[in-house]
Scaffold this active site. Sequence first.
Site, PDB file in Angstrom:
ATOM      1  N   SER A 164       0.826  -1.197   0.000  1.00  0.00           N
ATOM      2  CA  SER A 164       0.000   0.000   0.000  1.00  0.00           C
ATOM      3  C   SER A 164       0.869   1.258   0.000  1.00  0.00           C
ATOM      4  O   SER A 164       1.666   1.454  -0.919  1.00  0.00           O
ATOM      5  CB  SER A 164      -0.962  -0.046   1.188  1.00  0.00           C
ATOM      6  OG  SER A 164      -1.989   0.917   1.049  1.00  0.00           O
ATOM      7  N   ASP A 262      -9.494  -4.999  -5.096  1.00  0.00           N
ATOM      8  CA  ASP A 262      -8.858  -3.847  -4.463  1.00  0.00           C
ATOM      9  C   ASP A 262      -9.192  -2.569  -5.242  1.00  0.00           C
ATOM     10  O   ASP A 262      -9.092  -2.538  -6.471  1.00  0.00           O
ATOM     11  CB  ASP A 262      -7.341  -4.066  -4.437  1.00  0.00           C
ATOM     12  CG  ASP A 262      -6.574  -2.979  -3.698  1.00  0.00           C
ATOM     13  OD1 ASP A 262      -7.210  -2.084  -3.109  1.00  0.00           O
ATOM     14  OD2 ASP A 262      -5.332  -3.052  -3.702  1.00  0.00           O
ATOM     15  N   HIS A 294      -7.716  -5.463  -0.656  1.00  0.00           N
ATOM     16  CA  HIS A 294      -6.469  -4.784  -0.310  1.00  0.00           C
ATOM     17  C   HIS A 294      -5.807  -5.451   0.893  1.00  0.00           C
ATOM     18  O   HIS A 294      -6.447  -5.717   1.899  1.00  0.00           O
ATOM     19  CB  HIS A 294      -6.785  -3.317  -0.011  1.00  0.00           C
ATOM     20  CG  HIS A 294      -5.603  -2.423   0.030  1.00  0.00           C
ATOM     21  ND1 HIS A 294      -4.774  -2.236  -1.054  1.00  0.00           N
ATOM     22  CD2 HIS A 294      -5.099  -1.654   1.030  1.00  0.00           C
ATOM     23  CE1 HIS A 294      -3.828  -1.377  -0.730  1.00  0.00           C
ATOM     24  NE2 HIS A 294      -3.983  -1.010   0.528  1.00  0.00           N
TER      25      HIS A 294
END
Length: 320
Positions: A164, A262, A294
């Site tokens: 991320s 995601d 995610h």
Amino acid sequence: MATDRDAEVDVELFSIVRVYKSGRFERLTGDDVVPAGVDPDTGVASKDVVIDPNAGISARLFLPDVSCLPHAKLPVLVYYHGGGFCIESPFSSRYTSFLNSLVAKAKVIAVSVCYRLAPEHPLPTAYHDSLAALRWVASHADGGEESWLAEHGDLGRLFVSGDSAGANIAHHVARLAGISGLGTGARIKGAALIHPYFWGEEPVGSETRDRETREKSERLWRLVCPGTTGMDDTLINPLAEGAPGLKGLACERVLVEVAGDDLLRERGRAYYDGLKASGWGGEAEMVETEGEGHVFHLDNPASDKALAFMDRLVAFLNRD
């Protein structure tokens, strides 16, 4: 004295941070801390080190059981945690558990970097801290103050990775290392970008067109990077017009991991395509895990898909 504005919620962003009308903010997760030590399940040892006391940069180091590898020099992985630049740390249970497992399986030394968080320390602080940490690791190519790196690390096999926001950081430190080098015998062999946090003004591919979701994405970015030029700021959109380009990435290979459910999936795909088209001379690979969201590998690490993800990452780190 507290006011009504102190208690009145302005917006809650992706269940990670709550912003009040007064400007006060509250982190909603990622603040737990587990001690370093020897993990009984994997035999991996960990310890916490201070990299720069003046800047407040620290890290958690992970060393696999070297009793059966007494003379081996191991690859070194510099890892940047996720959390939208504003939550989490290397000391939390989820990142300690993840890196214990990865280090045990890949037989690498990991340096999980604790960069300063926004909004108290707005971007680009995290980038500066992360590059400083990478340079500190690289300084051990010919010995150094940290014994685990000096005695057991092979800085000719240096990797950067993150998930991320941490994947965003990994991209930028690889780019910056390509500009200024690391100044030692250290060399970045690879970068693994896991569900990278990139975005942009206009949707790409099948990316959501939902106005509310896109506005929340912009508000989160402006919270952590108040000096931004917008959603096509090259820090959040490395493919934007005027971006430095991907050709100069200082690594030999890149793995981009995306997840089918995601929100950020299309940006990871676009980054991979942009890298392939950039003239960069390395080897790029993208893997999509269908039906997962995610950072699913952190949320459900024992699932079959998370274990398959782990196997791919181990193979990437161990490939000659």
